[in-house]
Design an enzyme around this catalytic site. Structure first.
Site, short mmCIF file in Angstrom:
data_model
loop_
_atom_site.label_atom_id
_atom_site.label_comp_id
_atom_site.label_asym_id
_atom_site.label_seq_id
_atom_site.Cartn_x
_atom_site.Cartn_y
_atom_site.Cartn_z
N GLY A 33 42.67 43.67 81.23
CA GLY A 33 43.33 42.71 80.36
C GLY A 33 42.62 42.42 79.06
N GLN A 34 41.51 43.12 78.79
CA GLN A 34 40.81 42.89 77.53
C GLN A 34 41.76 43.16 76.37
OE1 GLN A 34 37.72 41.74 77.65
NE2 GLN A 34 37.57 42.03 79.84
N LYS A 35 41.51 42.49 75.28
CA LYS A 35 42.38 42.60 74.12
C LYS A 35 42.57 44.05 73.70
CE LYS A 35 42.93 38.93 70.90
NZ LYS A 35 42.13 37.88 70.25
N LEU A 58 42.63 46.55 75.49
CA LEU A 58 43.40 47.34 76.46
C LEU A 58 44.87 46.94 76.50
CD1 LEU A 58 40.97 47.46 79.49
CD2 LEU A 58 41.25 49.11 77.68
N GLU A 118 33.36 43.38 73.31
CA GLU A 118 34.58 43.80 72.62
C GLU A 118 34.55 43.19 71.23
OE1 GLU A 118 38.91 44.05 74.54
OE2 GLU A 118 38.48 42.10 73.72
#
Lengths: 184, 390
Positions: A69-71, A73, B318
């Site tokens: 769910g990382q941004k 991805l 990230e």
């Protein structure tokens, strides 16, 4: 009608249900999957890519697709929409700050044509943490009551102590089965 | 074939007859001329018959001239109809335009059907004419109904429905469904900022934090501080979920086992925590030093920050750059026991240095983070060590 009929028949034989597990990062998707499949969840890394888990549940074979769910991805979620019978949206009930983000991402997802027929289950996860938002609060924040033309349900759960997981998946499987396996 | 043989035979007979005819009287000449005329008649008859046969077997639809004639006629009609429709009032004539579009499509189909017998030049001309027609129709349609372009209904309709619902529920109850768009995001934020303000007011006096009275009684937020030192001991922090947001030049000690930890927008801060049972989520940190033990660590949009970690899984980064990683050091007396309870007693697999960078999905090392050289690793400040053990 003919094609639909054939698809139904094939699915009927296989007794397979494909579930897509998505949600913001840190929601606990992988931990839920680990928990229901009885694996150790304490060393789960944030998912880089996706996990697939096949489970037997209530006479059906569940193919659970757990997508990171990382941004970075999220744009790839679309690759997993095809043939999804049930959509499981996992929410971190302790993360008040990103609740708006969460509602927005869910809203985007529900506009997807390929998910139009999928049953929606919202899992208000992390209920074991003191001070977690109730399922009721999340239901309001995600505006679930304004959903039109979709089968949905919300369940308060905790992947850490296992509460609520079973009833959530039970509801999901029942709903999908009653839709797809009409012939049974 | 048979006929031709007969004719040849006739020729042969004539040639054979010729000397006889010449020997005969001059009246023979008349006979020859008559015969020639007869043969000419026969010939024209056969060609006529052949032509007739050809016409019967040929497909009348394959006539190029006929096709071009018809095409020109239909094209003129369509052009006239289109300019008439375009001259109409906006919003009117939609049905006519659709009918015209259909006619154009029909004509296109006719041309497509004729491609195999039309000469290349005519075909090209016809296609060009069709394209012009199509363009004219679209221009007319756009002029008459500018907004009514083709679109899938679901996408256009879906945002409207909640809007209507929200509007109706707004009138009935004040805390009904949230409206879509900007209002949707404003309400949860309000909920969060309220306790945050309460707390920062309390913080200014240097008092230890207490959970906000309203809403979440267990989660705590520390927000909006500038240049402060805050020490939370076991009684204040144990088992809670903490949010640190919008802090600048602060030093925060959370010296107890925590349930979860959210860090948002830290600038030039130092944060030392006890073991976090769940996940630690960092979003937006710069020029800071963060010492964290947790089950999971996620780092987003951070820059130039040192992390001292003990994690049970791979830490991830990230949208970050300039991060340095080092192992965690127990920050307070009794920390080791807390770590053991959370299964964080040791980091045998050295997870702290196995960072996954979601912005660098390649085999080579990510340029966004490095291991902090041992010589540069900072010790935990004495303030924490001086704290009485719980």
């Amino acid at each position: 009608m003919g094609l639909l009929h054939i698809i139904r028949k094939v699915k009927c034989k296989e007794h397979e249900i494909r579930l897509l597990l998505v949600g913001l990062d840190n929601a606990g998707k992988t931990t839920i999957v680990k928990r229901i499949s009885g694996e150790d969840a304490s060393t789960v890394s944030p998912t880089l890519g996706f996990n697939i888990k096949t489970l037997e549940f209530g006479g059906y074979q569940l193919n659970v697709w757990d997508v990171g769910g990382q941004k970075t991805l999220r744009p790839y979620w679309r690759n997993y929409f095809e043939q999804t019978d049930g959509l499981v949206w996992v929410v971190d009930s302790t993360d008040r700050r990103r609740l708006a983000d969460c509602a927005e991402e869910l809203g985007k997802l529900l506009l997807e044509e390929r998910l139009a027929g999928a049953t929606l289950l919202i899992m208000a996860n992390k209920q074991d943490v003191p001070g977690a938002l109730s399922a009721e609060a999340i239901r309001e924040a995600l505006q679930l009551d304004s959903l039109v033309g979709r089968q949905w349900s919300i369940v308060a759960c905790s992947a850490v102590n296992g509460s609520g997981l079973l009833e959530g998946f039970q509801w999901m499987v029942q709903d999908v089965a009653s839709r797809i396996y009409l012939l049974d | 074939m048979v006929k031709r043989e007969q004719q040849q035979q006739a020729c042969v007979i004539e040639v054979l007859d010729a000397p006889v005819a010449a020997a005969a009287a001059g009246s023979e000449r008349e006979r020859v001329l008559g015969r020639l005329a007869e043969r000419e008649e026969q010939r024209t008859a056969t060609t006529a018959r052949r032509l007739e046969e050809l016409e019967v077997t040929a497909d009348p639809r394959e006539s190029v001239d006929a096709f071009l004639e018809e095409f020109a006629e239909r094209r003129q009609q369509l052009e006239a109809a289109l300019s008439a429709a375009a001259a109409g009032e906006p919003g009117s004539g939609t049905a006519e335009l659709t009918a015209l579009a259909k006619q154009i499509a029909d004509l296109e189909k006719a041309v497509a059907d004729a491609t195999y017998f039309l000469p290349a030049y005519d075909l090209r001309q016809a296609t060009l004419a069709l394209a012009a027609l199509r363009e004219q129709q679209e221009a007319a349609a756009a002029a008459l109904q500018p907004r009514k372009r083709f679109a899938f209904n679901r996408k256009a309709a879906a945002p409207k429905e909640p809007e209507g619902d929200a509007a109706s529920s707004d009138t009935t109850s004040s805390n009904g469904a949230l409206a879509t768009g900007p209002p949707a995001s404003s309400q949860p934020q309000q909920d969060m900022q309220l306790p945050a303000e309460q707390q920062s007011a309390g913080q200014q006096q240097g008092a230890a934090i207490s959970g906000p009275d309203s809403g979440n009684s267990q989660g705590s937020t520390i927000s909006g501080l500038r240049g402060q030192v805050l020490i939370l001991s076991r009684e204040d922090a144990a088992g809670k979920e903490f949010t640190l947001s919008d802090l600048e030049e602060c030093t925060i000690y959370l010296l107890a086992p925590l349930a979860a930890l959210f860090l948002h927008g830290l600038r030039r801060c130092r944060v030392y925590t006890g073991p976090v049972a769940g996940a630690c989520f960092v979003e937006g940190a710069s020029d800071s030093t963060l010492m964290i033990a947790a089950r999971q660590v996620r780092i987003h949009s951070a820059a130039a920050t040192d992390f001292y970690l003990r994690v049970r899984s791979h830490p991830i980064i990230e949208h970050s750059a300039g991060l340095r990683f080092a192992p965690y050091a127990p920050a307070y007396p009794g920390a080791q026991r807390d770590l053991e309870e959370q299964g964080l007693a040791e980091d045998g697999a050295a997870m702290w240095r196995q960072v996954n960078d979601f912005g660098w999905l390649r085999a080579t090392c990510s340029p966004h983070w490095t291991v902090l050289p041992e010589s540069e690793r900072a010790a935990v400040p004495a303030a924490a060590a001086a704290l009485p053990a719980a």
